[in-house]
Write an enzyme that holds these catalytic residues in place. Structure first.
Site, PDB file in Angstrom:
ATOM      1  N   SER A 252      30.016  30.035 -49.216  1.00 22.97           N
ATOM      2  CA  SER A 252      30.822  29.196 -49.997  1.00 22.97           C
ATOM      3  C   SER A 252      31.852  29.683 -50.923  1.00 22.97           C
ATOM      4  O   SER A 252      32.767  30.588 -50.725  1.00 22.97           O
ATOM      5  CB  SER A 252      29.935  28.363 -50.780  1.00 22.97           C
ATOM      6  OG  SER A 252      30.374  27.262 -51.014  1.00 22.97           O
ATOM      7  N   HIS A 394      25.909  22.260 -45.843  1.00 25.98           N
ATOM      8  CA  HIS A 394      26.300  23.317 -46.370  1.00 25.98           C
ATOM      9  C   HIS A 394      25.307  24.187 -46.911  1.00 25.98           C
ATOM     10  O   HIS A 394      24.507  24.070 -47.652  1.00 25.98           O
ATOM     11  CB  HIS A 394      27.116  22.862 -47.691  1.00 25.98           C
ATOM     12  CG  HIS A 394      27.955  23.834 -48.620  1.00 25.98           C
ATOM     13  ND1 HIS A 394      28.920  24.369 -48.290  1.00 25.98           N
ATOM     14  CD2 HIS A 394      27.732  24.314 -49.857  1.00 25.98           C
ATOM     15  CE1 HIS A 394      29.309  25.159 -48.772  1.00 25.98           C
ATOM     16  NE2 HIS A 394      28.621  25.327 -50.010  1.00 25.98           N
TER      17      HIS A 394
END
Ligand code: GCU
Length: 413
Positions: A252, A394
């Site tokens: 990320s 995610h």
């Protein structure tokens, strides 16, 4: 069932996802292999001597900012070595990196595990963590971090301070034992040691050492990337680590930092981006997921102030992220996406890697065959590129790790 119905079902289920109704880009991408003055880049020499430098300058000026690393002296202090860590599986080392400028100093903690079963110097993965080194494993011998940590009540982090209770809260993202079993070392540092992830505090880390004037054109990602290179200065000197086989990775926002570090610092032999999205692997010139306006509004401290000017004007930005991935050539690069991670635009992450092809082709490598996204959970590899889209959200999951290690096996073993 009629034959035609069966055929329709078969076609529907065998078509790679995301190929329907997806516009590839909203505007043409800036040319990777044409210099600022309009000259075609035709060989490795003009790529390395000219275009690479131009692109780094463009990224420094318009996206990540510059980090004046020449200003800072670095010293590494090995504070502990445990030859019998994790029940005898690993060697654990703790290193303090001292950053010095005149009378001021800043410290960062580097944690390393090396596989004991590997007799020769070990290949290693280096990546930043979000909540302190002690969050990656329950091992009581990991020193508690002293710096600023983002509050997270679920992880027992209050008043920006780590507690014993927050040990191991992120083990799900760090398959330390598995990494060691597969013959790799793993090294990590807390990103907040370099720049606290907070719009009003990010200059309280490493930026404390610099003059106000030098802070105008930079942001937190540049400091996180610099931290990775400062760790690399130690790793390449440690004889128990194979300094030609060090991969930098990140998830990320830390994937954005890993890509920028890998682009700048050619000592990283492999670069891995996990769900890095906007400002990481994803192309800007698409109408999917997070865009320049949103990322700068929510995280105004990540990029250089100049980057804010491109909100709703992505087509005016002189770079796009295929150029960032191309800066890693000729070294191997892997981009991992997740199906439900729409904010990070998985297809945009794939397209960046695909449009980095021409840089790898200059070196004579076979590259990714087409713009079609591969099937879920099926890594697609070219000679120097790897990509997968994992089912799920995610995250940095076991599947991601196994795929990155398979890719590393192919290049390092
Ligand atoms: C937010 C942000 C992303 C970032 C992510 C993360 O979702 O919008 O750009 O990658 O946080 O770091 O987890």
């Amino acid at each position: 069932m009629k034959f035609s119905t069966l055929l329709t079902i078969l076609v529907l289920f065998s078509t790679p996802i995301f190929t329907f109704g997806q516009t590839n880009t909203t505007h043409p991408l800036p040319e990777l292999l044409v210099s600022n003055s309009g000259k075609k880049i035709k060989n490795v020499s003009s790529w390395e001597k000219k275009r690479r430098k131009e692109l780094i300058d463009l990224y420094e000026t318009h996206v990540y900012g510059t980090f004046p690393k020449e200003e800072i002296e670095i010293r590494h202090e090995v504070t502990s070595t445990d030859e019998n860590a994790l029940g005898g599986k690993a060697i654990q080392k703790n290193i303090i990196i001292h950053f010095i400028k005149e009378r001021d100093t800043v410290k960062a903690d580097l944690l390393i595990y090396l596989p004991k079963k590997v007799k020769q110097p070990a290949p290693l993965f280096l990546g930043l963590n979000f909540f302190g080194n002690h969050s990656v494993h329950l091992d009581k011998n990991i020193p508690l971090p002293k710096g600023f940590i983002r509050d997270n009540p679920a992880f027992y982090i209050f008043n920006n301070t780590a507690t014993d209770k927050s040990r191991g809260v992120r083990t799900n993202r760090w398959s330390i034992e598995r990494i060691l079993d597969r013959g790799y070392g793993i090294a990590t540092m807390h990103y907040g040691d370099f720049a606290p992830d907070n719009p009003t505090k990010f200059q309280e880390g490493i930026y404390k050492l610099l003059a106000k004037e030098q802070l105008k054109n930079t942001g937190a990602i540049a400091a996180w990337s610099y931290g990775l290179s400062a760790a690399m200065d130690y790793l390449v000197k440690d004889n128990s680590i194979d300094n030609n086989k060090i991969a930098v990775f990140g998830h990320s926002r830390l994937g954005k930092a890993a890509l920028w570090a890998g682009a700048l610092d050619e000592r990283f032999a492999m670069v891995i981006s996990n769900d890095s999205g906007c400002g990481g692997a994803a192309l800007f010139r698409r109408d999917v997921g997070e865009d320049i306006e949103a990322i700068n509004r929510i995280f105004p401290h990540w990029f250089t102030p100049e980057f804010h000017k491109y909100a709703e004007k992505e087509e005016e930005l002189p770079v796009d992220q295929h150029m960032l991935l191309a800066l890693i050539a000729p070294r191997p690069v892997y981009v991992g996406s997740a199906e439900q991670d729409v904010n990070a635009d998985p297809y945009g992450e794939y397209l960046s890697l695909y449009h980095a092809n021409p840089a790898y082709e200059l070196y004579g490598f076979n590259t990714l065959p087409s713009e079609s996204l591969p099937e879920l959970n099926k890594p697609l590899l070219s000679e120097m590129q790897g990509y997968h889209i994992r089912g799920g959200a995610h995250d940095m999951a076991r599947f991601d790790w196994e795929s990155y290690m398979d890719f590393a096996d192919g290049h390092f073993k």
